[in-house]
Design a protein around this motif. Structure first.
Motif, PDB file in Angstrom:
ATOM      1  N   ASN A  57      48.189  32.964  57.030  1.00  0.00           N
ATOM      2  CA  ASN A  57      47.397  32.353  55.962  1.00  0.00           C
ATOM      3  C   ASN A  57      47.979  31.017  55.506  1.00  0.00           C
ATOM      4  OD1 ASN A  57      45.041  34.117  54.610  1.00  0.00           O
ATOM      5  ND2 ASN A  57      46.566  35.506  55.491  1.00  0.00           N
ATOM      6  N   MET A 100      51.262  38.192  58.232  1.00  0.00           N
ATOM      7  CA  MET A 100      49.955  37.880  57.645  1.00  0.00           C
ATOM      8  C   MET A 100      50.059  36.673  56.710  1.00  0.00           C
ATOM      9  SD  MET A 100      48.729  41.684  56.523  1.00  0.00           S
ATOM     10  CE  MET A 100      49.235  43.129  57.469  1.00  0.00           C
ATOM     11  N   THR A 125      44.386  37.134  51.456  1.00  0.00           N
ATOM     12  CA  THR A 125      43.308  36.169  51.687  1.00  0.00           C
ATOM     13  C   THR A 125      42.579  35.826  50.396  1.00  0.00           C
ATOM     14  OG1 THR A 125      43.002  37.019  53.937  1.00  0.00           O
ATOM     15  CG2 THR A 125      41.189  35.754  52.988  1.00  0.00           C
ATOM     16  N   SER A 134      47.360  47.732  56.399  1.00  0.00           N
ATOM     17  CA  SER A 134      47.478  46.335  56.819  1.00  0.00           C
ATOM     18  C   SER A 134      46.188  45.573  56.507  1.00  0.00           C
ATOM     19  CB  SER A 134      47.787  46.257  58.313  1.00  0.00           C
ATOM     20  OG  SER A 134      49.036  46.858  58.602  1.00  0.00           O
ATOM     21  N   ASP A 138      46.044  42.281  54.063  1.00  0.00           N
ATOM     22  CA  ASP A 138      45.443  41.024  54.506  1.00  0.00           C
ATOM     23  C   ASP A 138      44.301  40.607  53.586  1.00  0.00           C
ATOM     24  OD1 ASP A 138      45.388  38.930  56.615  1.00  0.00           O
ATOM     25  OD2 ASP A 138      43.350  39.684  56.908  1.00  0.00           O
TER      26      ASP A 138
END
Length: 882
Positions: free
Chosen positions: A604, A600, A512, A504, A508
């Protein structure tokens, strides 16, 4: 004296090692330069021929027989400490030559080694290795190039005879009944006569006002507009970058953008009614000027593309017309797999240019897979240093092992990646052309490049004693002993473990960083593609039965199913998660991870989560995901139930992007011809005409206008009451068999223009979907006359205008192989695209003559034919007239 003796011994040992290394390299070099390897297909129905495919553990008890011939064209080779690595996309089940043994390494990579019975390669000697493989091999491109040879302490070398993209140099036997998959295979094999028959309903017509894709409404007016002195673009409603993009297209057409003829553009949303959509426009071409009224900037951009579409390279006088137009689908996509084999930035920019010209607006980049990671991620250099390269490193600490014919070295497009700067440049280039770039980072399956890269990272930090850093992004549970085989024959390393917190953390980090690149490019990331497909063990498919079953089925392979596992079934981390009852079972883990990653994505501020539909099959419906919208790239085969299941996904609230493999996968061959490139698990052929005739919103209708993989009719039936229309259409190019940019463009162009046509324009011959209505080759619900007339118009625009534009743009598109017959000594030729130039030869290609339909030539003896491009510098594949 003792010290001198030790020095002497060390020196002798070093010299011996040096001599051994030199001898090993000499052997490797000799084999590389002098060993000819050839494959001959003997049978694609080996079970019928008496081979016990069932006992050999072939899925569906289906296997083929080939020979691998090794001919030494140089001096005798007596050494036996060498290994030949070669590629096979079929599982090899058995060999019948006791001088060799063959072992699969991983994926499609095998190694061939001499046994203690190996007697050497005498000069001019040929050793034949009979091989039984799973399924069948029906196209030359089933056999991968670039076998390579190595030995202890020697540098590997590609074997010269297989270091080629010309498959005919090393494959024979694919003709006659060997082109059949089974006794029920009724495909029409392409030759000059069958092509001639298929094209016979096409004639050359006038196409002055016709464009691709077809507008909603076109009205021919009186007069013409002369653009030969250039156009004068008058607008305040387009960005400078958009105007520059239009200038690029105008330059291709030899059209001056600072000329005399006025083109006035107004963007005014209020001028359209409430049903208007993004991309809608009205275009009015008169002798004095052109006026464009658009709903938004996208509409203005598309209106200009329509104006450009009326222009021929050699004629800037266009008819006066009025066009009212709007897109059929919001999502009009092209997916490009740059992971299996890489595509250069320049080629992708060229693709973006062509997408813009034909009003395609979604570039879905499949950036990662088992065979490669193709995007630089700040802070994780191993992803591209290791995962972006393929070479011969058995430990895979510096690169991934070779796959898909990439050979021993990284000097080809088996290796490569986009730097951060490259990706940002592509994003800004696409934005100026109204194209959204959708990144796909495939998870949890098809992830071997990521897993191996992060294992290399783990080892780097572990060696420094920093276990916290080493474990931060680790993707594989080291205690997982699951026995798994993926669809392309990898093991558990193909999967990101969804039960580890580090997985995870990795997801992420990637989201990102990529979102930051989009922000830097001024084009915020709005769609995240999770991948999610094929997270399964193929040995647990229905084509196998347990070896201990009392009642056996003849057409299933025998396998010890007790030794097979679901992915992650023996991962302690996943066992703990299942025991906690947070996940219903191991089969549910991919959907569980998809929901987790979607959260996630939402965090974002990315509004859309997209995946291949099978990755979400254990989620309840679209409300299981936290993003504003969830879409599925729908890839069920139409004749295997896809005509129904697409509507089931829509009824669950998903935005369905039709991506049907049997109609819009561009990695499938153009024709049922062994010389064509591609995989064919979904269909033996998809040419431009078939793609044009696809009905994407009424999937059952396609059963009336096309055949299944074996060339037989099938039934399509509407069985689901729909609650939500499909969101879009996407054409896919998977790149397992596409190793060069030229091959890529051959596979995509020109048939992607037919996909653009169907994505933009709903034709009159497309019927509305009706639950309960059944289509087949025997029904007559489709207006075939309208369909054929529509294709004739499209094909003429292609042959008379668009192919020349592709050539001017430097696109290595596929020129169609002509059709031909000889009737009473007279040659008759035709083409899939009327207007394209045709040639023939009566001396085996030494001299070529232009073919004219108005003055058909008399011929004798063997006749070779081909089509020729607008400039006369490119040609189709040559073929003989039967």
């Amino acid at each position: 004296m003792l010290k001198k003796s030790l020095i002497s011994i060390a020196l002798v040992s070093a010299l011996a090692a040096c001599s051994t290394t030199k001898n090993s390299q000499t052997t490797v070099d000799k084999i590389s330069e002098n060993l000819d390897i050839n494959y001959t297909v003997l049978s694609n129905t080996a079970a019928v021929d008496g081979v016990d495919c069932k006992k050999l553990q072939a899925e569906w008890a289906s296997c083929n027989s080939i020979t691998m011939s090794l001919t030494n064209t140089g001096d005798d080779i007596t050494a036996n400490d060498w290994t030949i690595y070669f590629h096979s996309i079929r599982l090899l089940l058995e060999i019948d030559n006791d001088q060799f043994e063959i072992t699969r390494v991983t994926g499609d990579l095998y190694k061939l080694q001499p046994t203690d019975k190996f007697e050497g390669f005498a000069k001019n000697e040929t050793l034949v290795i009979p091989i039984t493989g799973e399924y069948w091999q029906l196209f030359e491109t089933d056999f991968m190039p670039r076998a390579f040879v190595t030995a202890p302490d020697a540098q590997p070398r590609n074997i010269v005879s297989l270091d080629t993209e010309d498959t005919s140099e090393y494959v024979t036997g694919l003709e006659g009944d060997l082109l059949k998959r089974n006794a029920a295979d009724n495909n029409v094999f392409a030759n000059a006569a069958t092509r001639f028959a298929k094209n016979q309903d096409l004639q050359q017509t006038v196409v002055s006002q016709d464009i691709i894709p077809t507008p909603v409404e076109t009205t021919l007016l009186k007069g013409e507009a002369d653009l030969s002195a250039g156009i004068n673009l008058i607008t305040n409603d387009l960005d400078a970058e958009q105007i520059d993009a239009l200038k690029t297209r105008a330059q291709l057409l030899n059209l001056e953008m600072q000329g005399d003829y006025p083109v006035e553009i107004t963007v005014d949303e209020t001028a359209f009614d409430k049903t208007a959509v993004s991309g809608q426009y009205e275009l009015n071409v008169t002798t004095d000027k052109t006026e464009i009224r658009a709903f938004d900037q996208a509409g203005a951009f598309y209106a200009m593309q329509s104006l450009f579409a009326l222009v021929s390279l050699d004629n800037h006088v266009i008819p006066a017309v009025e066009i009212k137009d709007a897109p059929r689908f919001e999502y009009r996509g092209v997916m490009v797999d740059v992971a299996r084999n890489f595509r250069t930035k320049e080629t992708m920019l060229a693709t973006i240019d062509q997408m813009a010209a034909y009003k395609l607006n979604k570039l879905h980049l499949h950036l990662t897979d088992d065979e490669g990671w193709r995007l630089e991620i700040p802070g994780l250099p191993e992803l591209t240093d290791v995962g972006g390269n393929r070479c011969f490193d058995e430990a895979e600490t510096t690169c991934l092992l070779p796959q898909l014919g990439s050979g021993a070295n990284n000097d080809n497009l088996g290796s490569g990646y986009f730097s951060k700067a490259d990706y940002i440049e592509m994003l800004t280039y696409a934005k100026a052309r109204n194209i959204e770039v959708i990144p796909e980072i495939d998870m949890p399956a098809h992830s071997r490049a990521a897993v191996v890269s992060m294992e290399a990272r783990y080892q780097r930090f572990a060696a420094e004693g920093n276990l916290e850093a080493a474990n931060e992004y680790r993707l594989m549970d080291p205690e997982d002993t699951s026995n798994v085989t993926t669809v392309q024959f990898y093991d558990k390393k193909s999967f990101i473990n969804p039960c580890m917190e580090s997985s995870s953390t990795f997801a992420d980090k990637i989201i990102t960083e990529i979102a930051a690149m989009h922000n830097e490019a001024g084009t915020p990331l709005t769609t995240w593609h999770f991948g999610g497909d094929e997270a399964a063990n193929i040995k647990l498919h229905a084509g196998f039965q347990d070896i201990n079953d009392e009642e056996k089925i003849d057409w299933k392979g025998d396998l010890d199913l007790s030794a097979q596992d679901y992915p992650f079934a023996k991962s302690p981390a996943c066992k703990s998660l299942i025991d906690s009852e947070k996940v219903a079972g191991f089969a549910h883990l991919p959907s569980y991870f998809a929901e987790k990653v979607a959260a996630m994505v939402a965090d974002n501020d990315i509004p859309v989560f997209q995946a291949w539909q099978d990755g979400l099959k254990h989620s309840e419906d679209s409300t299981s995901f936290k993003t504003e919208e969830t879409r599925v790239s729908f890839w069920d085969v139409t004749f295997w139930g896809g005509d129904a299941s697409a509507y089931e996904w829509a009824s669950k609230g998903y935005g369905v992007v039709i991506s049907s493999p049997d109609y819009v996968y561009m990695d499938m061959p153009y024709e049922v011809d062994a010389k064509e490139r591609g995989y064919y698990w979904a269909t033996r052929a998809t040419d431009t005409r078939k793609m044009f005739a696809f009905a994407p919103e009424n999937l059952p209708q396609n059963a009336e206008t096309s055949v299944d993989r074996d060339g037989n009719g099938f039934t399509g039936k509407g069985v689901v009451e729909t609650t939500k229309p499909f969101h879009g259409l996407s054409a896919q190019l998977w790149s397992e068999s596409v190793r060069t940019d030229e091959q890529y463009e051959y596979m995509v162009f020109p048939r992607v223009l037919a996909a653009a046509e169907r994505a933009w324009h709903e034709a009159s011959w497309e019927n509305e979907y009706e639950a309960g209505k059944t289509y087949s080759l025997e029904t007559d619900y489709v207006n075939k006359k309208a369909l054929n007339s529509d294709y004739q118009r499209f094909a003429n625009v292609m042959g008379q205008r668009e192919l020349a534009k592709l050539e001017k743009a430097g696109i290595s598109y596929r020129l169609p192989v002509p059709g031909a017959i000889i009737d009473q000594g007279v040659l008759h030729m035709n083409s899939q695209f009327p207007g394209i130039a045709l040639q023939y030869s009566t001396d085996a290609g030494k001299t070529w003559n232009d073919y004219s339909d108005t003055n058909k030539p008399k011929v004798t003896g063997d006749v070779t034919i081909r089509s020729i491009s607008e400039t006369g510098t490119r040609f189709s594949r040559e073929t003989q007239v039967n």
